[in-house]
Scaffold this motif. Structure first.
Motif, PDB file in Angstrom:
ATOM      1  N   UNK A  15      16.176  -4.485  -6.667  1.00  0.00           N
ATOM      2  CA  UNK A  15      15.079  -4.942  -5.811  1.00  0.00           C
ATOM      3  C   UNK A  15      14.041  -3.841  -5.661  1.00  0.00           C
ATOM      4  N   UNK A  16      12.789  -4.241  -5.594  1.00  0.00           N
ATOM      5  CA  UNK A  16      11.690  -3.307  -5.319  1.00  0.00           C
ATOM      6  C   UNK A  16      11.001  -3.762  -4.048  1.00  0.00           C
ATOM      7  N   UNK A  17      10.707  -2.794  -3.181  1.00  0.00           N
ATOM      8  CA  UNK A  17      10.024  -3.107  -1.926  1.00  0.00           C
ATOM      9  C   UNK A  17       9.848  -1.847  -1.118  1.00  0.00           C
ATOM     10  N   UNK A  18       9.996  -1.975   0.197  1.00  0.00           N
ATOM     11  CA  UNK A  18       9.840  -0.815   1.082  1.00  0.00           C
ATOM     12  C   UNK A  18      10.955  -0.811   2.120  1.00  0.00           C
ATOM     13  N   UNK A  19      11.095   0.324   2.808  1.00  0.00           N
ATOM     14  CA  UNK A  19      12.099   0.408   3.863  1.00  0.00           C
ATOM     15  C   UNK A  19      11.522  -0.203   5.146  1.00  0.00           C
ATOM     16  N   UNK A  20      12.268  -1.093   5.767  1.00  0.00           N
ATOM     17  CA  UNK A  20      11.803  -1.725   7.009  1.00  0.00           C
ATOM     18  C   UNK A  20      11.547  -0.686   8.098  1.00  0.00           C
ATOM     19  N   UNK A  21      12.295   0.419   8.034  1.00  0.00           N
ATOM     20  CA  UNK A  21      12.137   1.471   9.042  1.00  0.00           C
ATOM     21  C   UNK A  21      10.683   1.952   9.130  1.00  0.00           C
ATOM     22  N   UNK A  62       0.846  -1.198   0.000  1.00  0.00           N
ATOM     23  CA  UNK A  62       0.000   0.000   0.000  1.00  0.00           C
ATOM     24  C   UNK A  62       0.884   1.251   0.000  1.00  0.00           C
ATOM     25  N   UNK A  63       0.960   1.870  -1.176  1.00  0.00           N
ATOM     26  CA  UNK A  63       1.903   2.989  -1.352  1.00  0.00           C
ATOM     27  C   UNK A  63       1.526   4.227  -0.550  1.00  0.00           C
ATOM     28  N   UNK A  64       0.249   4.320  -0.146  1.00  0.00           N
ATOM     29  CA  UNK A  64      -0.134   5.489   0.650  1.00  0.00           C
ATOM     30  C   UNK A  64       0.448   5.374   2.057  1.00  0.00           C
ATOM     31  N   UNK A  94       6.080   4.146   1.238  1.00  0.00           N
ATOM     32  CA  UNK A  94       6.597   4.527  -0.083  1.00  0.00           C
ATOM     33  C   UNK A  94       7.463   3.412  -0.679  1.00  0.00           C
ATOM     34  N   UNK A  95       7.279   3.214  -1.977  1.00  0.00           N
ATOM     35  CA  UNK A  95       7.996   2.182  -2.718  1.00  0.00           C
ATOM     36  C   UNK A  95       9.485   2.532  -2.801  1.00  0.00           C
ATOM     37  N   UNK A  96      10.307   1.542  -2.679  1.00  0.00           N
ATOM     38  CA  UNK A  96      11.762   1.741  -2.703  1.00  0.00           C
ATOM     39  C   UNK A  96      12.335   0.833  -3.791  1.00  0.00           C
TER      40      UNK A  96
END
Ligand code: MTE
Ligand code: MO
Length: 377
Positions: free
Chosen positions: A127-133, A78-80, A83-85
């Motif tokens: 790689x595409x994903x999100x920041x774990x933070x 869910x990009x809202x 944010x995509x990384x």
């Protein structure tokens, strides 16, 4: 899981171990491109390859966080919210080039039989994903002195007399710096099963062992994990440590790889016919967010060195290797030793001999890479 290997991997992969499956690309194909095609990316497993259905999968974040939560893949995508990384990252197993240490003195490695990795236990992917933070923040942040995060993989393996999940930990400081991704895409494809589908961790600049595949749980804790992979394996011992006197507390937990490099062409024992220059190819990498600044080649065993011109190295990146090509001057006939070494942007370089790097765990073979070829000029 063999069906998975055949389906997802290149037919020329070198199958170092069938179970748990461990494989690396053949020398000819390791540096064919600066970004490793998925079928050629090395595979390192401690157990089986879990086949997970995306819709039945969820990930739990618990331990010392304000609000423990579970997430489906759709929640994380869910990009809202997150944010995509997207990042190009080199992953290197700390066992890369272990075969050279085995050739000198056999040691323990991490598993028996020890995987005899050559120069191919390294690969680079987008790689595409999100920041774990962001996910930790979504759980209200860490509480109660939490400083590390345990990462649990679905896969299990035998250790001593019991079965356990693949489990390691990473420091919160690394996560806080936005240097840890949760990734579901690799080189524009859905993350392959063999690389951790549906979700894996990618820790930038750390050894591959911390990038847990088939992730299903993250637990915030105070101290580094006591699980065997974290506390007993992936340790860097001094040279006095061997079979009879090794204690885990004597080893340094390996996180960042030091600067290293390898010659992928020509190959050792090859006869090379040339007109005064030998075409060489290879890779160079440094962990921890450092990058190769200069690569040098020697045709005389490391007595004199030529610097590879910058334009012959692939693009610089904080988290990536640089592949290179170089026409190495050589005016002698007969057996010669070609050596490669790299200097990173902190001016760290590689020890000149394997012996200087040798350790019982057979990790971190970071010595200058040496091959012997027969030169016909
Ligand atoms: N994650 C799980 N769940 N199980 C594993 O055995 N092996 C680790 C790491 N993550 C492992 C894992 C090691 S030692 C390495 S080097 C990398 O995965 C290799 O990643 P790759 O197989 O995608 O190349
Ligand atoms: Mo590894």
């Amino acid at each position: 899981s063999w069906a998975c290997v055949l389906k997802e991997k290149h037919p020329e992969m070198l199958h170092l171990l069938q179970f748990p499956y461990n494989g690396e690309p053949p020398k000819r194909l390791v540096t064919s491109k600066p970004i490793t095609p998925n079928p050629l990316h090395f595979v390192r497993n401690h157990g089986g390859i879990p086949i997970i259905e995306k819709d039945k999968w969820s990930m739990t974040l618990d331990g010392l966080v304000a609000n423990p939560k579970s997430y489906t893949l759709d929640d994380l995508m869910d990009e809202s919210k997150f944010p995509r990384m997207e990042k190009v990252i080199t992953m290197q197993c700390s066992g890369t080039r272990r075969i050279e240490q085995i050739g000198l003195y056999p040691g323990q490695g991490d598993e028996l039989p020890q995987a005899p990795w050559a120069e191919g236990a390294i690969g680079t992917a987008k790689y595409v994903g999100i920041s774990l933070k962001k996910v930790i923040k979504d759980c209200g942040g860490l509480i109660g002195g939490a400083k590390h995060l345990e990462l649990y993989g679905v896969d299990t393996y035998f250790k001593a007399d019991h079965v356990m999940n693949y489990l390691v930990s990473i420091p919160w400081s690394k996560v806080k710096a936005n240097e840890v991704m949760l990734a579901w895409e690799m080189n524009g494809e859905v993350l392959p099963k063999i690389h951790g589908y549906p979700l894996r961790v990618v820790v930038m600049g750390y050894i591959g062992a911390r990038s847990v595949k088939w992730l299903y749980r993250i637990k915030a804790i105070e101290n580094p994990s006591l699980a065997p992979v974290q506390s007993k394996e992936y340790l860097y011992f001094n040279q006095q440590v061997g079979k009879h006197n090794q204690r885990p507390t004597d080893g340094i937990q390996i996180q960042e790889m030091p600067v290293s490099s390898a010659i992928m062409s020509p190959w050792t024992k090859q006869v090379v016919i040339h007109n005064g220059t030998i075409r060489t190819k290879g890779w160079a990498y440094s962990g921890g967010g450092r990058w190769p600044e200069r690569v040098e080649l020697s045709a005389d065993g490391g007595f004199s060195w030529y610097a590879v011109p910058n334009e012959n190295l692939s693009k610089k990146g904080k988290w990536t290797w640089r592949t290179w090509e170089f026409d190495l001057p050589c005016d002698v006939e007969g057996w010669i030793e070609i050596v490669c070494r790299c200097w990173d942007n902190s001016l760290n370089t590689q020890p000149l001999t394997i012996r200087a790097a040798w350790n019982w765990g057979l990790h971190v073979t970071s010595s200058a890479h040496r091959i012997s070829v027969y030169s016909i000029n």
